[in-house]
Design an enzyme around this catalytic site. Structure first.
Site, mmCIF file in Angstrom:
data_model
loop_
_atom_site.group_PDB
_atom_site.id
_atom_site.type_symbol
_atom_site.label_atom_id
_atom_site.label_comp_id
_atom_site.label_asym_id
_atom_site.label_seq_id
_atom_site.Cartn_x
_atom_site.Cartn_y
_atom_site.Cartn_z
ATOM 1 N N GLU A 1 40.514 42.410 39.113
ATOM 2 C CA GLU A 1 39.513 43.445 39.395
ATOM 3 C C GLU A 1 38.187 42.952 39.968
ATOM 4 O O GLU A 1 37.143 43.031 39.321
ATOM 5 C CB GLU A 1 39.272 44.298 38.133
ATOM 6 C CG GLU A 1 40.521 45.037 37.674
ATOM 7 C CD GLU A 1 40.272 46.016 36.519
ATOM 8 O OE1 GLU A 1 39.181 45.977 35.912
ATOM 9 O OE2 GLU A 1 41.189 46.798 36.224
ATOM 10 N N GLU B 1 48.057 47.494 36.308
ATOM 11 C CA GLU B 1 47.530 48.044 35.055
ATOM 12 C C GLU B 1 47.607 49.554 35.156
ATOM 13 O O GLU B 1 47.156 50.140 36.140
ATOM 14 C CB GLU B 1 46.053 47.666 34.814
ATOM 15 C CG GLU B 1 45.826 46.231 34.440
ATOM 16 C CD GLU B 1 44.369 45.935 34.032
ATOM 17 O OE1 GLU B 1 43.616 46.892 33.760
ATOM 18 O OE2 GLU B 1 44.004 44.755 34.005
#
Ligand SMILES: *[C@@H]1O[C@H](CO)[C@@H](O)[C@H](O)[C@H]1NC(C)=O
Length: 332
Positions: free
Chosen positions: A158, A267
């Site tokens: 991320e 995710e």
């Protein structure tokens, strides 16, 4: 998953009988699994103390999840713990031995172990701008696993709030370093800016630089994340609607197809309630319909220290393990 969630650490370890691992179900997806948290916990305590600030995933829990049909386990680690001094520095063999152990345990069962520096594009909280240094970090780590074909390298967790072009350069440096380290057969998961969100993949502008990545082995997979709560952060038990999962992937799916790329939802999660379960099922069904570009999905998250965390899929009593997983069997 964002910083704040990683600070939660409540050590409740339950004993589980050792199951006999079985093979992945013959589903459509190449990769299905979970993130196995622990080694990234206490991420402001560097180097941190094993058993106090961080821990390693539980072998029995992984075996149980393999029995359920999962074949991919993403292992969040901290860049500063494995290479503490500087990006071009050397390995801390104590921490690295923990990673070696879990990688070996997973890959010995024929499953994939995803090495995930869970750093948000930061090193000691500073945005990584030293592209060559980032490559050097990956050279060191990739060399360690260069001969294990079941290891997958995940460039970084991320990236966010940084320059889109820089994120592209860092990813390319990682790919080049991994290949030059002799890891030529493994998959590489690349992550974009804006928390690698699927729903913002094109609108954030990350798609442009990410689309230009090249790999001589042609084995990169675009890892995107997608939560189904209102701000997409994965911090609420509520999902926007029963169809939000599918809707949030539409744009990224079109991009993958138009650019002839492969993707993975690295995710995802939703609360243990009927609307979220429908939303997750709808998203996975949509991915199945588009399995020419979607290679699989990973739930966030498992790991021994999640306690009663709303998304915990840790056997035997994690909230999602008991209340959500039984509804996802068709997609594993
Ligand atoms: C290496 O890692 C161990 C275990 O996390 C830690 O106790 C030790 O302080 C670390 N050494 C350095 C130099 O960071």
């Amino acid at each position: 998953m964002r910083f704040v969630d990683l600070l939660i650490a409540a050590a409740t370890v339950s004993a589980v009988a050792v199951p006999t691992p079985t093979k992945k179900r013959a589903g459509t997806f190449q990769f299905t699994g979970v993130s196995e948290s622990g080694a990234e916990f206490g991420n402001q305590a560097i180097p941190g103390r094993l058993g106090k600030d961080y821990t390693w995933p539980d072998h029995n829990a992984i075996s149980t999840l393999i029995q359920k049909g999962f074949n991919t386990f993403r292992i969040p680690i901290m860049m500063e713990r494995i290479i503490p001094e500087k990006l071009t520095g050397s390995v801390n063999e104590t921490y690295a031995a923990g990673l070696d152990d879990i990688v070996k345990f997973i890959t010995n069962q024929g499953a994939y172990a995803v090495v995930d520096p869970h750093n948000f594009g930061r090193y000691y909280n500073n945005i990584i701008t030293d592209v060559a240094g980032f490559g050097a970090w990956w050279t060191t780590v990739a060399k360690r696993y260069a001969t294990n074909e079941k290891v997958i390298f995940d460039t970084n967790n991320e990236f966010h709030d940084e320059d889109n072009a820089l994120v592209g350069q860092l990813n390319q440096a990682a790919i080049d370093a991994i290949r030059a380290a002799g890891a030529t057969s493994q998959y590489i998961f690349v992550e974009g800016n804006s928390w690698t969100g699927a729903w913002h993949w094109t609108s954030s502008g990350t798609a442009e630089a990410m689309g230009k990545l090249t790999d001589p082995q042609d084995k990169i997979i675009y890892e995107m994340h997608q939560y189904l709560d209102s701000d997409g952060s994965g911090t609420s038990e509520a999902c926007v609607s029963a169809t939000i999962g599918k809707e949030r992937l539409a744009d990224a799916t079109a991009w993958l197809k138009a650019n002839n790329k492969k993707g993975l939802i690295g995710e995802t999660a939703g609360g243990a309630n009927a609307q979220c379960i429908q939303a997750v099922q709808g998203m996975l069904a949509y991915m199945k319909e588009n399995s020419d570009v979607w290679t699989g999905w990973l739930w966030w998250g498992a790991g021994p220290w999640w306690a009663d965390y709303m998304y915990s899929i840790e056997p035997p009593s994690g909230t999602a393990f008991t209340k959500v997983l039984p509804s996802l069997a068709d997609y594993i």
